[in-house]
Structure formats: C-alpha cells, structure tokens
Design an enzyme around this catalytic site. Structure first.
Site, PDB file in Angstrom:
ATOM      1  N   SER A 183       1.298  -1.281  -0.103  1.00 12.22           N
ATOM      2  CA  SER A 183      -0.188   0.304   0.418  1.00 12.22           C
ATOM      3  C   SER A 183       0.670   1.376  -0.165  1.00 12.22           C
ATOM      4  O   SER A 183       0.903   2.178  -0.526  1.00 12.22           O
ATOM      5  CB  SER A 183      -0.858  -0.369   1.011  1.00 12.22           C
ATOM      6  OG  SER A 183      -0.230  -0.455   2.052  1.00 12.22           O
ATOM      7  N   HIS A 211      -4.862  -3.609  -2.948  1.00 13.99           N
ATOM      8  CA  HIS A 211      -4.666  -2.292  -4.383  1.00 13.99           C
ATOM      9  C   HIS A 211      -4.547  -2.788  -5.628  1.00 13.99           C
ATOM     10  O   HIS A 211      -3.605  -2.274  -6.370  1.00 13.99           O
ATOM     11  CB  HIS A 211      -2.652  -1.617  -3.748  1.00 13.99           C
ATOM     12  CG  HIS A 211      -3.613  -0.582  -2.783  1.00 13.99           C
ATOM     13  ND1 HIS A 211      -3.965   0.990  -2.221  1.00 13.99           N
ATOM     14  CD2 HIS A 211      -3.238  -0.994  -1.647  1.00 13.99           C
ATOM     15  CE1 HIS A 211      -3.784   0.994  -1.503  1.00 13.99           C
ATOM     16  NE2 HIS A 211      -3.503   0.553  -0.347  1.00 13.99           N
ATOM     17  N   LYS A 243     -11.323   0.294  -2.746  1.00 13.99           N
ATOM     18  CA  LYS A 243     -10.000   1.538  -3.754  1.00 13.99           C
ATOM     19  C   LYS A 243     -10.674   1.286  -4.453  1.00 13.99           C
ATOM     20  O   LYS A 243     -11.025   2.041  -5.226  1.00 13.99           O
ATOM     21  CB  LYS A 243      -8.724   0.707  -3.444  1.00 13.99           C
ATOM     22  CG  LYS A 243      -8.337   0.993  -1.367  1.00 13.99           C
ATOM     23  CD  LYS A 243      -7.470   0.763  -0.985  1.00 13.99           C
ATOM     24  CE  LYS A 243      -7.568   0.524   0.318  1.00 13.99           C
ATOM     25  NZ  LYS A 243      -6.229  -0.266   1.439  1.00 13.99           N
TER      26      LYS A 243
HETATM   27  C1  LIG Z   1      -6.602   0.021   2.415  1.00 19.68           C
HETATM   28  C2  LIG Z   1      -6.794  -1.739   2.993  1.00 19.68           C
HETATM   29  C3  LIG Z   1      -7.402  -2.966   3.590  1.00 19.68           C
HETATM   30  C4  LIG Z   1      -7.958  -1.905   4.028  1.00 19.68           C
HETATM   31  O1  LIG Z   1      -9.145  -2.357   3.456  1.00 19.68           O
HETATM   32  P1  LIG Z   1     -10.680  -1.179   3.786  1.00 19.68           P
HETATM   33  O2  LIG Z   1     -11.386  -1.913   3.193  1.00 19.68           O
HETATM   34  O3  LIG Z   1     -10.626   0.492   3.432  1.00 19.68           O
HETATM   35  O4  LIG Z   1     -10.372  -1.702   5.362  1.00 19.68           O
HETATM   36  C5  LIG Z   1      -6.625  -3.493   3.739  1.00 19.68           C
HETATM   37  N1  LIG Z   1      -5.767  -4.071   3.129  1.00 19.68           N
HETATM   38  C6  LIG Z   1      -4.516  -3.664   2.730  1.00 19.68           C
HETATM   39  C7  LIG Z   1      -2.950  -3.651   2.051  1.00 19.68           C
HETATM   40  C8  LIG Z   1      -4.924  -2.314   2.032  1.00 19.68           C
HETATM   41  O5  LIG Z   1      -3.978  -1.124   1.533  1.00 19.68           O
END
Ligand SMILES: *Cc1c(COP(=O)(O)O)cnc(C)c1O
Length: 395
Positions: A183, A211, A243
């Site tokens: 991330s 991502h 995302k």
């Molecule tokens: C953003 C993210 C999450 C969390 O996901 P949300 O739906 O925003 O709670 C989990 N793992 C990774 C690698 C992320 O970047």
C-alpha cells in the site's frame, strides 16, 4: 505520590509526537467525486485517492445504492448469522467467487475487518505465520490477534520466507501472508515464488489484493491474475471494494473449508451488523462495470506511465513501483510535511506519509493516479511537484 491527571498525560504524549513532525490532523475535502476538490479553501487536483478507476461517482453505482435502499431499507438489521443475511449478500458472494475463480467467497463490512477475521480465525496458538515486513497494518494486527507464532521476513524476500517456513513446527497450520501490491511502496509481491514456496511447504498462501483488485490482471482480478496464477485450494485471496472498486466492503475468496471456518469463527464477521443493502448492491454492480468498462484500466496505466516519466525527468526520487501508487521519497517526516504543504500551495493535494505508516527515514509523498485524471493533469502534477520540491530545497 499521586498519579498525573489523565488528560495531562495524553497532552504530553501528543506534544511529543508533534515535536517530531509526527502529529496528524484530519483535513476535510470539499464535495466532489472527480479529481478536482476543494481543500481548505483552495481548489486542488486530488492526487491521493485510492478510487483508482474513478468509479465512486459512477451514475450506475449511485443508482444501485438508491434502488437498494428503497427496496430493502438503509440498515440490514442484524448480524449475518442472526437475521442480517439478505438474499443480496448471498448473491454478491456468489458473484465474488465467480469473479475470483474460487469455489466460495465471503463479504465483510471493510477490508480491515476481513483481514482481522481471516487471519485470526484460520490461525491460533500452535500455528505458524510467515509475514512480509511491509504488510498492511490490518494484517499485522490480525497476526497479533491470532496468537499464533509470527515470523517476519524482509520485504519481498521470498527466499527468507522459505527459510522461515523450513523452521515451522511439524504440527499446526502454516500461513504465508503478503500484500499483493504494497500500500505504501506500490510494488508487487513476488507471488509466483511465494506460491511455489507455500505449496512446497504445505502452507496456506494468504494474499491481500486490496490495491490490486480492479487494477491488475487481464480482467482486473488482481496481482495473482497478473502473474498468471490460478486458484488452487490452499490459496486465500482477500480484497476490498473500497479502493479501485469505488465503494466499500472487504471480501475473501477461497476454498469452502476456509470460508466455512470463517462463518464459524471470524469475530469481525459474526459480531458486527451485516453490511447495508446499498453497500451490497453497489458491490454487485461494480463487478459488472469492471467487465463492461475495461478501458478504465488501460487509461489508468497510461496515465501512471506518463506521471512516472514526468517525475523522473524532473529529477525526483521515486520508489520502484508500478501502477497507480507513485511514492516520491523524501526522508525525514518534517521535510515530507513541508513538501506536501508547498504542493498544496501549488494546487495539488497529496498528504505526506510518515512513521509509523512507513519506516523511519522513508517519509514520502504518496501520489495516486485515477482513471478520471487527464493526461494534462499528469503534467500539471509533475510541474507543481517540481516547483514545490525546489521551494523546500529538495531539488
Ligand atoms: C486499505 C487496505 C486494507 C483495508 O481495506 P478497507 O476496505 O479500507 O478497510 C487492507 N489491506 C490493504 C493492503 C489495504 O491497503
């Protein structure tokens, strides 16, 4: 001696963070779904959203949310195992499994809750987890929560992961856990090697595609698809709708034994009210959109290449990443803050990423690209960043 007043203790701790350039504050973003937003009275080009495909404002998703709310109401009324499972949840899970090419899937309120639930219910005391050093905070928390033995390997070093697996106890379950795309660095895990190592050592491979879903692979299934890796029964694939898919909600796609284990014991699934109808309907609709609008992915990757080229030409230090996460390395936290501030003055918004989100000494601007950006936006962003970097003495 009497204890200090609690708020004085908190105040001191906060002042300590502030003094090291590590204070954080919430900044409101003005109403917009597109890449132009208002930040503290200034109109800005937003270069910090994870809505990579520019889907969050898609009329069809908004329509789906409204229709579902009218038909089913705003809330789901109960947790999934109580009376909160609507037909829509089950249909969505079927659609996720089809999308990911797995026999089964489960939907959670968020990706964070998915990771907590998956790792902590699959693994427990006596089990053994091998985890990448730069895995997302939710995976780190999940590993701790599981109370399994956790061993960390250097970022991306699959050989180190293998030697840790060689040291695993003979009994108990083994998990190899990695982000698909990281991330903060935006790079990809060596998934072909990790898959081979996991299979060789009888470990479940858990890949967090947060991502990567929607961004990578021929049909947007993620980094596993990008590497040509198909489902095998010891694969646990996690993702989020929050995302590139523009909405909200996490999911896990895996073998029925895995999914059933979660239904029995994942506390973040069992003890939280089921995701509301609008969220479920949007998730369902976006899976169809992904298929119908593949141009979004192509546009996104073209824009990313253009931005990287511009920034490199400007002499900025990029981490070697691919795709829509473009980290510009700065170093110290206060320098990164200054750069972000100067960039905002130039009309581009991308906040600084500092410890503990990233390791000390690697504070950075994390620029992100969105399919709704224009090629000119990529030029504008790079020019603004160049001016900002000169202004704060980085160039
Ligand atoms: C953003 C993210 C999450 C969390 O996901 P949300 O739906 O925003 O709670 C989990 N793992 C990774 C690698 C992320 O970047």
């Amino acid at each position: 001696m009497s204890a200090s007043p609690p708020l004085a203790v908190l105040g001191q701790r906060l002042a300590g963070r502030q003094a090291h350039g590590l204070g954080r504050r919430l900044v409101g973003i003005g109403p917009a779904t597109g890449p132009r937003v208002e930040v503290q009275g200034r109109s800005c080009l937003l270069m910090a959203s994870n809505d990579y495909l520019g889907l969050s404002g898609h009329p069809r998703l908004i329509q789906a949310a409204m229709e579902a709310s009218r038909r089913w109401g705003i809330g789901s009324g109960a947790s999934r195992l109580a009376a909160g499972t609507l037909d829509g949840h089950l249909e969505l899970e079927q659609a996720i499994a089809e999308f990911k090419g797995t026999p089964a899937a489960l939907f959670f309120s968020t990706g964070y809750m998915t990771n907590l639930g998956v790792i902590s219910s699959l693994a427990g005391p006596g089990d053994y987890i091998v985890s990448d050093q730069l895995n997302h905070a939710s995976l780190i928390d999940a590993c701790r929560l599981s109370r399994a033995q956790v061993r960390i390997y250097n970022h991306g070093d699959w050989q180190a992961a293998e030697s840790l697996l060689e040291q695993a106890p003979d009994s108990g379950l083994r998990l190899l856990v990695s982000d698909g795309v990281f991330s903060m660095d935006g790079d990809m895990a060596p998934l072909a090697e990790l898959a081979r190592v996991a299979r060789h050592h009888q470990a479940l491979l858990v890949v967090d595609e947060a991502h990567a879903t929607g961004v990578w692979g021929q049909s947007g299934r993620g980094s596993l698809e990008h590497y040509g890796l198909e489902y095998w029964p010891e694969l646990v694939s996690i993702g989020t709708f929050s995302k590139a898919l523009g909405g909200a909600g996490g999911f896990v796609a895996a073998a029925p034994e895995v999914i059933n284990t979660l239904v029995q014991g994942a506390r973040s699934f069992l003890y939280s009210t089921a995701p509301p109808p609008a969220q479920v309907a949007v998730a369902r609709e976006v899976l169809a959109l992904l298929e119908e609008e593949p141009w979004r992915r192509d546009t996104l990757h073209q824009l990313c290449a253009r931005l990287r080229g511009n920034l490199e030409q400007a002499g900025l230090r990029l981490l070697s990443s691919a795709g829509p996460i473009v980290p510009v390395l700065v170093g110290e936290a206060d320098q990164a803050l200054n750069l972000a501030q100067a960039l905002w003055q130039e009309g581009v918004y991308a906040p600084a990423m500092r410890p503990p989100t990233v390791p000390p000494g690697t504070s950075r601007l994390r620029l992100t690209v969105n399919a709704a950006h224009s090629p000119e936006d990529m030029d504008l962003a790079a020019q603004a960043l160049r001016r900002a970097a000169k202004q704060v003495g980085l160039l």
